[in-house]
Design a protein around this motif. Sequence first.
Motif, PDB file in Angstrom:
ATOM      1  N   PRO A   1       0.586  -1.007  -0.427  1.00 24.04           N
ATOM      2  CA  PRO A   1      -0.130   0.024   0.013  1.00 24.04           C
ATOM      3  C   PRO A   1       0.649   1.373  -0.168  1.00 24.04           C
ATOM      4  O   PRO A   1       0.509   2.853  -0.223  1.00 24.04           O
ATOM      5  CB  PRO A   1      -0.534  -0.133   1.306  1.00 24.04           C
ATOM      6  N   ALA A   2       2.322   1.351   0.642  1.00 22.43           N
ATOM      7  CA  ALA A   2       2.986   2.392   0.227  1.00 22.43           C
ATOM      8  C   ALA A   2       3.320   2.497  -0.868  1.00 22.43           C
ATOM      9  O   ALA A   2       3.739   3.407  -1.883  1.00 22.43           O
ATOM     10  CB  ALA A   2       4.141   2.441   0.955  1.00 22.43           C
ATOM     11  N   GLY A   3       2.774   1.738  -2.053  1.00 25.91           N
ATOM     12  CA  GLY A   3       3.015   1.839  -3.644  1.00 25.91           C
ATOM     13  C   GLY A   3       3.867   1.574  -3.806  1.00 25.91           C
ATOM     14  O   GLY A   3       4.735   2.034  -5.259  1.00 25.91           O
ATOM     15  N   VAL A   4       5.446   1.225  -3.576  1.00 30.47           N
ATOM     16  CA  VAL A   4       7.001   0.349  -3.081  1.00 30.47           C
ATOM     17  C   VAL A   4       6.070  -1.163  -4.258  1.00 30.47           C
ATOM     18  O   VAL A   4       5.172  -1.774  -3.442  1.00 30.47           O
ATOM     19  CB  VAL A   4       7.908   0.896  -2.851  1.00 30.47           C
ATOM     20  N   THR A   5       7.248  -1.731  -4.723  1.00 31.79           N
ATOM     21  CA  THR A   5       6.775  -2.947  -5.138  1.00 31.79           C
ATOM     22  C   THR A   5       8.443  -3.438  -4.559  1.00 31.79           C
ATOM     23  O   THR A   5       9.811  -2.777  -4.836  1.00 31.79           O
ATOM     24  CB  THR A   5       7.268  -3.062  -6.906  1.00 31.79           C
ATOM     25  N   HIS A   6       8.413  -4.628  -3.613  1.00 31.85           N
ATOM     26  CA  HIS A   6       9.097  -5.342  -2.740  1.00 31.85           C
ATOM     27  C   HIS A   6       9.485  -6.769  -4.164  1.00 31.85           C
ATOM     28  O   HIS A   6       9.305  -6.832  -4.258  1.00 31.85           O
ATOM     29  CB  HIS A   6       9.243  -6.041  -1.782  1.00 31.85           C
ATOM     30  N   VAL A   7      11.325  -6.347  -4.612  1.00 33.71           N
ATOM     31  CA  VAL A   7      11.451  -7.678  -5.503  1.00 33.71           C
ATOM     32  C   VAL A   7      12.578  -8.448  -4.588  1.00 33.71           C
ATOM     33  O   VAL A   7      13.319  -7.470  -4.165  1.00 33.71           O
ATOM     34  CB  VAL A   7      12.107  -6.847  -6.683  1.00 33.71           C
ATOM     35  N   THR A   8      12.403 -10.006  -4.674  1.00 34.76           N
ATOM     36  CA  THR A   8      13.394 -10.315  -4.148  1.00 34.76           C
ATOM     37  C   THR A   8      13.906 -11.868  -4.882  1.00 34.76           C
ATOM     38  O   THR A   8      13.161 -12.234  -5.419  1.00 34.76           O
ATOM     39  CB  THR A   8      12.830 -11.029  -2.718  1.00 34.76           C
ATOM     40  N   PHE A   9      15.469 -11.180  -5.224  1.00 39.99           N
ATOM     41  CA  PHE A   9      15.946 -12.388  -5.770  1.00 39.99           C
ATOM     42  C   PHE A   9      16.739 -13.152  -4.540  1.00 39.99           C
ATOM     43  O   PHE A   9      17.502 -13.266  -3.701  1.00 39.99           O
ATOM     44  CB  PHE A   9      17.265 -11.708  -6.574  1.00 39.99           C
ATOM     45  N   THR A  10      16.200 -15.226  -4.659  1.00 42.11           N
ATOM     46  CA  THR A  10      16.673 -15.890  -3.240  1.00 42.11           C
ATOM     47  C   THR A  10      17.367 -16.645  -4.776  1.00 42.11           C
ATOM     48  O   THR A  10      17.047 -17.010  -5.669  1.00 42.11           O
ATOM     49  CB  THR A  10      15.526 -16.105  -2.989  1.00 42.11           C
ATOM     50  N   ARG A  11      18.739 -16.623  -4.612  1.00 43.74           N
ATOM     51  CA  ARG A  11      19.467 -17.788  -5.222  1.00 43.74           C
ATOM     52  C   ARG A  11      19.310 -19.338  -5.210  1.00 43.74           C
ATOM     53  O   ARG A  11      18.905 -20.037  -3.767  1.00 43.74           O
ATOM     54  CB  ARG A  11      21.067 -17.677  -4.712  1.00 43.74           C
ATOM     55  N   ARG A  12      18.822 -19.928  -6.116  1.00 43.51           N
ATOM     56  CA  ARG A  12      18.237 -20.776  -6.154  1.00 43.51           C
ATOM     57  C   ARG A  12      19.389 -22.000  -5.860  1.00 43.51           C
ATOM     58  O   ARG A  12      20.877 -22.172  -5.646  1.00 43.51           O
ATOM     59  CB  ARG A  12      18.835 -21.190  -7.968  1.00 43.51           C
TER      60      ARG A  12
END
Lengths: 214, 214
Positions: free
Chosen positions: B203-214
């Motif tokens: 709702p803050a308008g941001v997008t959390h993008v998470t990269f987790t090593r395979r």
Amino acid sequence: MSLVRVHNFAVSLDGFGTGEGQSLESPFGHAGGRLHEWFFPTRTFRAMQGNDGGSTGVDNAMAQTWDAGIGAEIMGRNKFGPQRGPWEDHDWTGWWGPNPPFHTPVYVRTHHPRPSVRMEGGTTFHFVDGTPEEVLRQARDGAGGLDVRIGGGPSTVRDFLAADLVDHLHVVVVPILLGRGVRLWDRLEALEERFDVESVSTPAGVTHVTFTRR
Amino acid sequence: MSLVRVHNFAVSLDGFGTGEGQSLESPFGHAGGRLHEWFFPTRTFRAMQGNDGGSTGVDNAMAQTWDAGIGAEIMGRNKFGPQRGPWEDHDWTGWWGPNPPFHTPVYVRTHHPRPSVRMEGGTTFHFVDGTPEEVLRQARDGAGGLDVRIGGGPSTVRDFLAADLVDHLHVVVVPILLGRGVRLWDRLEALEERFDVESVSTPAGVTHVTFTRR
């Protein structure tokens, strides 16, 4: 009031609207189909291809807003086809077959005008040279009071954004890094100040970012 | 296994991790506080400032993962302070006051080594020169078997990503267009192939993008 709208415009996380090396075989260059994997399963895309079925969730809901109320499209010459420079192959009439999905006049912005091409289903391609303002004026004349869609590619969308002519911008951020290609966002500092901006991620992994003019 | 992690790293929609014109008065240059407006109201940020209260929703949940299990931080010299070139002001001990929020060894990557600086609360700044691999080796020695955080700025995070040393990358995409500054994503084509990627808008308008090593 006739609005100017951009829909379903996909960019990579690093901001490229198309990859490098566009060609007849690879309209999006080395991006291949990766910018549009969210789009292909939607009912909207499948219907554009003449197919039944498809997803009906939020990706489709966003995708399907692309044509309601649209009376004309403006596209860049590079969206129309892979030729560059003076037209050599006048038989080329776009990627979309005899009955393109636009069903309106389409204004192809190019420094190399050629005669208009009338397709089945109401699509006519006009080839026009001019500033964004001049091309928009022609498209509005052809839109019969309806809205005008800026169809891409990235340079064309950017030109119309830079000229402050866009009322609605729907960008789909795809979490891949293309590294090279054509950027959408160059020279658009503080664009957000003229818009209300909303971001929504979907289970497809993309984020729909919508700019609505204040 | 000691992991290498990046947390709460904010970038603009056009990919800049800091604006242009960084200075003592404007650590993020013309970006001002705009990359971190999502962060300031969180309980995590308020606690770092020694304050009570704050939001406890998803932005905070993402933010608060930054320190559990961390035994050392690596930061670029430009995150440590506004000086460039040889150190002239040895009294400068960072932006964070006498008791910085790190509470671990912090390895400041710089071509201009200087004596270590011991702060209150367990933070010691070490000034080290070397490749990402070399600096990581030192940080791991200091981390006592715990994880190492890459604290920024964008050039430092990018260097460690390019060297394929990062196991967890949490980027916060803020829907503003900075237009200029330092980009995070340059030279990282196909980064996503080595990671599972997840995107969540809040709702803050941001997008959390998470990269987790395979």
